[in-house]
Enzyme design. Structure first.
Site, PDB file in Angstrom:
ATOM      1  N   SER A  13       0.828  -1.195   0.000  1.00 30.71           N
ATOM      2  CA  SER A  13       0.000   0.000   0.000  1.00 30.71           C
ATOM      3  C   SER A  13       0.875   1.264   0.000  1.00 30.71           C
ATOM      4  O   SER A  13       1.740   1.421  -0.852  1.00 30.71           O
ATOM      5  CB  SER A  13      -0.971  -0.028   1.179  1.00 30.71           C
ATOM      6  OG  SER A  13      -1.926   1.005   1.077  1.00 30.71           O
ATOM      7  N   GLU A  46      -9.848  -3.780  -6.720  1.00 30.17           N
ATOM      8  CA  GLU A  46      -9.285  -2.546  -6.178  1.00 30.17           C
ATOM      9  C   GLU A  46      -9.365  -1.408  -7.188  1.00 30.17           C
ATOM     10  O   GLU A  46      -8.997  -1.569  -8.358  1.00 30.17           O
ATOM     11  CB  GLU A  46      -7.820  -2.760  -5.791  1.00 30.17           C
ATOM     12  CG  GLU A  46      -7.633  -3.744  -4.651  1.00 30.17           C
ATOM     13  CD  GLU A  46      -6.267  -3.609  -4.016  1.00 30.17           C
ATOM     14  OE1 GLU A  46      -5.931  -2.489  -3.566  1.00 30.17           O
ATOM     15  OE2 GLU A  46      -5.538  -4.604  -3.968  1.00 30.17           O
ATOM     16  N   HIS A 103      -7.740  -4.893  -1.056  1.00 35.02           N
ATOM     17  CA  HIS A 103      -6.515  -4.167  -0.743  1.00 35.02           C
ATOM     18  C   HIS A 103      -5.718  -4.869   0.351  1.00 35.02           C
ATOM     19  O   HIS A 103      -6.251  -5.242   1.381  1.00 35.02           O
ATOM     20  CB  HIS A 103      -6.869  -2.745  -0.296  1.00 35.02           C
ATOM     21  CG  HIS A 103      -5.695  -1.823  -0.239  1.00 35.02           C
ATOM     22  ND1 HIS A 103      -4.877  -1.581  -1.323  1.00 35.02           N
ATOM     23  CD2 HIS A 103      -5.186  -1.083   0.785  1.00 35.02           C
ATOM     24  CE1 HIS A 103      -3.932  -0.724  -0.975  1.00 35.02           C
ATOM     25  NE2 HIS A 103      -4.082  -0.416   0.296  1.00 35.02           N
TER      26      HIS A 103
END
Length: 286
Positions: free
Chosen positions: A135, A225, A255
Site C-alpha cells: 500500500s 481494487e 486491498h
C-alpha cells in the site's frame, strides 16, 4: 469479514489507529521467526524497526515498509506479512517503523526509508538486498529507490510493490470509477484525506518521475481494487523506461489481501508468488 457491516472507507484516522493498536496488543508474535527491536542512530537520523530472522542466516536481507495510508503504525498484520516473507525466502527482514503523517508529512517517510536502505548497505551487498512494501509503504519504497538512484547508490536485487497506494494523488485512472462498486476498502473519497495528510502536492506523483535505472519490480494487487489502473500505468512506465516489471492481478481480492494469511488461501499464495520472484532475482545476482 462482513463487508456489509464494516466499511473501511468510512473509518476516520484516529479510530483506525486505535483499532490497529488493539489488534497488535492482542496478537501473538509469529513463532516461525526470531524478533528483535531496533533503535539506533545513523547519519543523523534515528532508525527504528524490528528484525525478523527465519532460521539460519543465508545472507539475504529484505527491507519491508508497511502500509497504513502514510498515517498508521506498524502492527500485527504487517508483522505477519514480514515474517512470512522472511520464512519463504529464508531471509532476515527488517521491518521499518518510519515517521508518520500528519505529524511528519512528506518527505519524512521517504527520508527514513532512504536512511534505512543506506544503513542496511553497510552489511549487505546490494545484490543480496530486496526492497518492498504494501500500500502506502510500497509507494514509499518506489519513491526512495528513485531518490537513491539519483544519488548514485547501488540498486537492490529486486523490489516488490504490493497494492501500491498513492501513485497518483489525482486519482485519474478509469478504475477509480469502474471498480468503485467492488472495492470496500478504498475509494477516492476515503483516500483523498490521507493524501492531504501526507502532504505531497498533486501533479508531483511518483508516476510522473523518471523511472529508468530501477531494479526489477514485481507489482501485485487485488482485482477488486480501484487502484489497479495506477498499477497498470506503473508497469507500463517502468517497461518504457527500459526496466523489468511484472504486474500480477488476483481476481476477487481486496486491498493488502496478502496480510490476511493464513485465513485466506489466496493471501499465502500471493506471498508465495512474491517469494518466487525474490528468489529468482537473488539467485540471478549471486
Amino acid at each position: 469479514m462482513n463487508r456489509k457491516s464494516f466499511d473501511l472507507r468510512a473509518t476516520p484516522l484516529e479510530r483506525m489507529r486505535a483499532i490497529g493498536a488493539r489488534m497488535t496488543e492482542r496478537s501473538k508474535p509469529p513463532t516461525t521467526v526470531q524478533i528483535s527491536d531496533v533503535s539506533c542512530a545513523f547519519d543523523n537520523r534515528e532508525i527504528r524497526g524490528e528484525w525478523l530472522q527465519a532460521g539460519a542466516d543465508k545472507g539475504v536481507t529484505i527491507l519491508y515498509v508497511h502500509s497504513g495510508g502514510f498515517c498508521l503504525e506498524y502492527g500485527a498484520p504487517h508483522r505477519g506479512l514480514a515474517a512470512r516473507l522472511a520464512v519463504g525466502v529464508g531471509a532476515r527482514t527488517f521491518a521499518l517503523r518510519y515517521r508518520l503523517a500528519p505529524e511528519h508529512p512528506y518527505p519524512a517517510g521517504i527520508d527514513d526509508c532512504v536512511a534505512a536502505y543506506e544503513w542496511l548497505l553497510r552489511e549487505t551487498p546490494p545484490e543480496r538486498l530486496i526492497v518492498g512494501g504494501d500500500s502506502a509503504g510500497a509507494t514509499l519504497c518506489l519513491e526512495s529507490l528513485i531518490r537513491l538512484r539519483g544519488r548514485g547508490k547501488p540498486m537492490p536485487a529486486a523490489a516488490f510493490l504490493l497494492c501500491p497506494m498513492g501513485l497518483d494523488l489525482e486519482f485519474s485512472a478509469d478504475s477509480y470509477k469502474e471498480v468503485a462498486s467492488k472495492d470496500r476498502m478504498n475509494s477516492v473519497e476515503s483516500m483523498r484525506p490521507y493524501a492531504a495528510l501526507y502532504g505531497r502536492r498533486t501533479g508531483s506523483e511518483v508516476l510522473n518521475e523518471d523511472l529508468s535505472g530501477l531494479p526489477p519490480t514485481f507489482i501485485q494487487g487485488g482485482g477488486d481494487e480501484v487502484l489497479r489502473g495506477d498499477w497498470e500505468r506503473l508497469e507500463r512506465r517502468l517497461t518504457e523506461a527500459g526496466g523489468e516489471a511484472r504486474l500480477s492481478i488476483w481476481p476477487g481480492m481486496w486491498h493488502t489481501f496478502q496480510c490476511f494469511a493464513p485465513w485466506v488461501p489466496e493471501a499465502q499464495q500471493g506471498i508465495d508468488e512474491v517469494v518466487a520472484f525474490i528468489k529468482a532475482h537473488v539467485r540471478a545476482n549471486h
